[in-house]
Write an enzyme that holds these catalytic residues in place. Structure first.
Site, PDB file in Angstrom:
ATOM      1  N   GLU A 190       0.822  -1.219   0.000  1.00 37.74           N
ATOM      2  CA  GLU A 190       0.000   0.000   0.000  1.00 37.74           C
ATOM      3  C   GLU A 190       0.852   1.263   0.000  1.00 37.74           C
ATOM      4  O   GLU A 190       0.609   2.217   0.744  1.00 37.74           O
ATOM      5  CB  GLU A 190      -0.984   0.000   1.182  1.00 37.74           C
ATOM      6  CG  GLU A 190      -2.000  -1.133   1.081  1.00 37.74           C
ATOM      7  CD  GLU A 190      -3.067  -1.107   2.159  1.00 37.74           C
ATOM      8  OE1 GLU A 190      -4.189  -1.580   1.880  1.00 37.74           O
ATOM      9  OE2 GLU A 190      -2.784  -0.631   3.272  1.00 37.74           O
ATOM     10  N   ASP A 213      -8.486  -9.116   3.994  1.00 41.50           N
ATOM     11  CA  ASP A 213      -8.272  -7.954   4.855  1.00 41.50           C
ATOM     12  C   ASP A 213      -9.330  -7.814   5.937  1.00 41.50           C
ATOM     13  O   ASP A 213     -10.236  -7.014   5.820  1.00 41.50           O
ATOM     14  CB  ASP A 213      -8.274  -6.677   3.982  1.00 41.50           C
ATOM     15  CG  ASP A 213      -7.734  -5.494   4.747  1.00 41.50           C
ATOM     16  OD1 ASP A 213      -7.731  -4.376   4.216  1.00 41.50           O
ATOM     17  OD2 ASP A 213      -7.321  -5.704   5.897  1.00 41.50           O
ATOM     18  N   GLU A 262     -12.972  -1.983  11.850  1.00 37.91           N
ATOM     19  CA  GLU A 262     -12.958  -1.264  10.562  1.00 37.91           C
ATOM     20  C   GLU A 262     -14.050  -1.766   9.638  1.00 37.91           C
ATOM     21  O   GLU A 262     -14.673  -1.002   8.916  1.00 37.91           O
ATOM     22  CB  GLU A 262     -11.598  -1.465   9.913  1.00 37.91           C
ATOM     23  CG  GLU A 262     -11.479  -0.914   8.522  1.00 37.91           C
ATOM     24  CD  GLU A 262     -10.114  -1.186   7.910  1.00 37.91           C
ATOM     25  OE1 GLU A 262      -9.248  -1.793   8.581  1.00 37.91           O
ATOM     26  OE2 GLU A 262      -9.922  -0.764   6.754  1.00 37.91           O
TER      27      GLU A 262
END
Ligand code: GCW
Length: 703
Positions: free
Chosen positions: A292, A366, A394
């Site tokens: 990332e 993820d 999240e």
């Protein structure tokens, strides 16, 4: 060296203020027991007589904690006196205590005395905190024999906290670490944070974000980190930092960060020397590299092993370690993202230094609500793998949803990787028993912030608690763990409150999967902040950032074919596991759309079509949240109004948001498939374009 502290207490009667429950004290809000409880169960605990051991901060802190907490619990002053009388609590430190682990402890007692034995002061600390927990929960401490040893060596929190105090994927306010005012201002929270972590056996913390800022390695920031380390040390907690791989360039002005470059190596040598002068027990580095956009060794044609080993070699003489994250996916590679970390790391098995741990997320994509276990587990027998779990939610309702993560943690831990052709669960891989790892670890991405109750949603505390207890012993039963938290958090509340709270924690994980991503749907959240549903997302520059990449819904089918006939990601698993998932009739429904692309009309084990079952699961999830809310309504007046209202407000939001997830996702999938809603099922009240039009510019954790 042997020293004995005899703890004796005198019976004094003092009107100690009862603990008023407000959330800040977490599960450590010790309250004074009723006199009858003290008289019947704890009367033999009187006051402390101890020879303080001056140069062991953990030992002295243990005495201080016992003194202050027993005072509250037993409603009488606990003093340190110099002589020993009959009736005793003995803290015994001897290196040869019958324990196979220096952090373990033994608590034994009869009707007259109780003893805590350990090989080190950390063991005594954990034993003392365990005993206080038993007393706090009014459990029996007579005629007991408890032996506890941690199953995992490193039990860490990872804070995705930035030095500007924003928290990436944080939903509980700002970071508790005030870098600007450190080292001079030591917020009381640092001590309370360390105390809470020690009480659940956490012995390490990475206080900076994995999307690292090189400044944390700058001398003045190392002084700040040293101040935190000084607070944590007496709780047996080591501090770690995230190392930005190109720090030699950003901080040192060197032209490269190539791990084999002599100038780079010299820079890291000097940096380690500086760190250990300031923090002698510094734990080491957590590194996110070539992921990332983070810099890493691949920028210089080197491998992850080259990068990790260069840092590890510098840390070795200080007993430091490197935790190198396997969360990598590379947009130049056009293959199923499911396979990318495996293909980058498995070929490096055995090539890492012995003070390197590879930190692997529980799943290959993820932190999704439900994810098959990462295929790396069981595939790298020569490399210690540590499990990375996400405590902050999240993808599971962020700061507004009550979702007990414990059942998910246990589902991951109990999954059989079938390594070495026999049952080998993730627990056995992580605790080192499968491959004989010396170095073992579990990390939890923290959900803590400056929110008054630390986690924003009160029940978020239970996730922090569950992570710590499972890192200490991954085999613990999650109901036992939650029962501990409930009794410690709602002390004095009646059984009905405990029953409701426990039920919410144990059932809400499946409920969340039902109203967000049933049947193996995954990565269908909104873009950027990841708050709320976005199954229609397909405009992001990377294909594997788009929701449609994962569900692949079309007029007649849905799901990602990862079988041997598709991307063949399934072949990364042991043949025993592969066979289970590869066949749509043996693949568990909870994973079916992770591995199979099937017609909407395909009949599942339930006898329903994919479409009908999906509608049913979404509706079930919504009704389950409604029931959660109703149950909580039943405890009104039985606990403090402040706590009751805060949870009630969040449950009202969760009920609305569960409905939103159900309506938005079914509206989208209906628009693609044209499938009819089953008789009696209400279609979504708004058109799809309404759900697509919703925007949340200030959703937290993302800026
Ligand atoms: O889940 C993703 C998050 C990123 C996070 C990344 C990671 C810290 O959306 O915010 O970055 O994982 O694990 O590195």
């Amino acid at each position: 060296m042997r020293y004995i502290v005899w703890m004796l207490v005198f019976l004094f009667w003092l009107n100690v203020k009862p603990y008023c429950q407000n959330g800040y004290d977490l599960w450590l809000g010790y309250t004074t027991h009723e006199k009858s409880v003290i008289k019947s169960q704890y009367a033999f605990i009187q006051s402390i007589s101890a020879l303080p051991f001056s140069n062991d901060p953990v030992y002295n802190n243990t005495l201080k904690i016992l003194e202050s907490k027993l005072t509250v619990l037993l409603g009488k002053p606990i003093h340190v006196v110099e002589y020993v009388k009959k009736n005793q609590l003995v803290l015994q430190l001897h290196p040869t205590a019958k324990l196979d682990n220096e952090e373990g402890f033994i608590i034994t007692s009869d009707l007259q005395s109780i003893k805590i034995e350990a090989q080190t002061s950390r063991g005594l600390l954990y034993g003392a905190l365990h005993l206080l927990g038993l007393i706090q929960r009014k459990e029996n401490i007579r005629n007991i024999h408890i032996t506890e040893t941690p199953k995992v060596k490193l039990r860490l929190l990872n804070h995705w906290d930035n030095t500007d105090r924003t928290v990436e994927r944080g939903y509980a306010g700002f970071s508790i670490f005030n870098w600007h005012e450190l080292p001079d201002y030591l917020d009381k929270r640092y001590e309370d944070y360390a105390s809470a972590n020690a009480s659940i056996g956490i012995n390490g913390t990475v206080v900076t974000n994995v999307n690292a800022n090189a400044i944390v390695l700058r001398s003045d920031y190392l002084d700040k980190a040293a101040a935190l380390a000084n607070v944590f040390r007496k709780f047996g907690i080591k501090i770690f930092l995230t190392a930005r791989f190109n720090a030699p360039m950003e901080l040192g002005g060197i032209k490269t960060a190539d791990p084999l470059n002599p100038e780079v190596i010299a820079w890291w040598n000097n940096k380690m020397e500086e760190i250990y002068q300031k923090i002698p027990d510094f734990g080491g580095f957590l590194v996110k590299a070539n992921s990332e956009g983070q810099p890493g060794p691949q920028d210089y044609g080197r491998t992850h092993a080259d990068g990790a080993n260069m840092l590890a070699k510098r840390l070795k003489k200080y007993n430091g370690i490197v935790m190198w994250r396997a969360f990598v996916y590379n947009h130049q590679v056009n293959e199923d993202r499911y396979k990318q970390a495996y293909n980058e790391f498995v070929p490096l098995d055995g090539k890492f230094a012995d003070n390197v741990l590879i930190q692997v997320k529980n799943g290959p994509i993820d932190f999704q609500p439900r994810e098959p276990v990462h295929p790396i587990f069981g595939a790298m027998p020569k490399t210690p793998l540590m499990l990375e779990l996400q405590i902050t939610k999240e993808y599971m309702g962020q700061g507004t949803h009550l979702v007990g993560l414990g059942p998910m943690f246990k589902e991951v831990l109990q999954t059989d990787t079938h390594a070495n052709d026999v049952t080998n669960t993730v627990v056995q891989i992580v605790d080192g028993s499968t491959n004989g790892y010396e170095l073992t670890g579990m990390a939890g991405v923290s959900n803590i912030g400056t929110s008054f109750n630390w986690t924003g949603h009160l029940f978020g505390q239970a996730d922090w608690y569950a992570f710590g207890r499972l890192a200490w012993n991954p085999n613990l039963d999650i109901k036992t763990i939650y029962d501990e938290w409930v009794k410690a958090t709602f002390p004095g509340a009646n059984r009905a409150v405990h029953k409701v709270a426990l039920g919410l924690l144990l059932s809400s994980y499946e409920t969340c999967v039902n109203y967000m991503t049933p049947l193996g749907l995954h990565h269908i959240m909104a873009e950027g902040h990841h708050y709320g549903p976005g199954p229609w997302v397909d405009s992001l520059k990377r294909e594997d950032w788009n929701a449609v990449y994962y569900h692949r819904a079309s007029k007649d089918s849905i799901g990602f074919d990862r079988t041997t006939r598709g991307s063949d990601a399934i072949s990364l698993y042991h043949p025993f596991v592969r066979a289970l998932y590869d066949n749509k009739s043996t693949c568990p429904d909870k994973y079916i759309l992770w591995f199979h692309r099937l017609p909407w009309t395909h009949t599942l084990k339930s006898g329903k079509s994919i479409w009908d079952e999906m509608v049913l699961r979404y509706d079930t999830g919504v009704s389950q949240v409604r029931e959660m809310n109703r149950q909580w309504g039943g405890v009104k007046g039985m606990i403090g109004d402040e706590i009751y209202e805060s949870v009630k407000n969040h449950l009202n939001i969760q009920e609305r948001e569960a409905q939103w997830w159900r309506d938005a996702c079914l509206s989208y999938f209906h628009s693609i498939s044209g499938m009819k809603f089953p008789d009696g099922v209400a279609p979504p009240p708004h058109p799809l374009k309404y759900y697509k039009s919703l925007s949340f510019p200030y959703s937290p954790g993302w800026w």
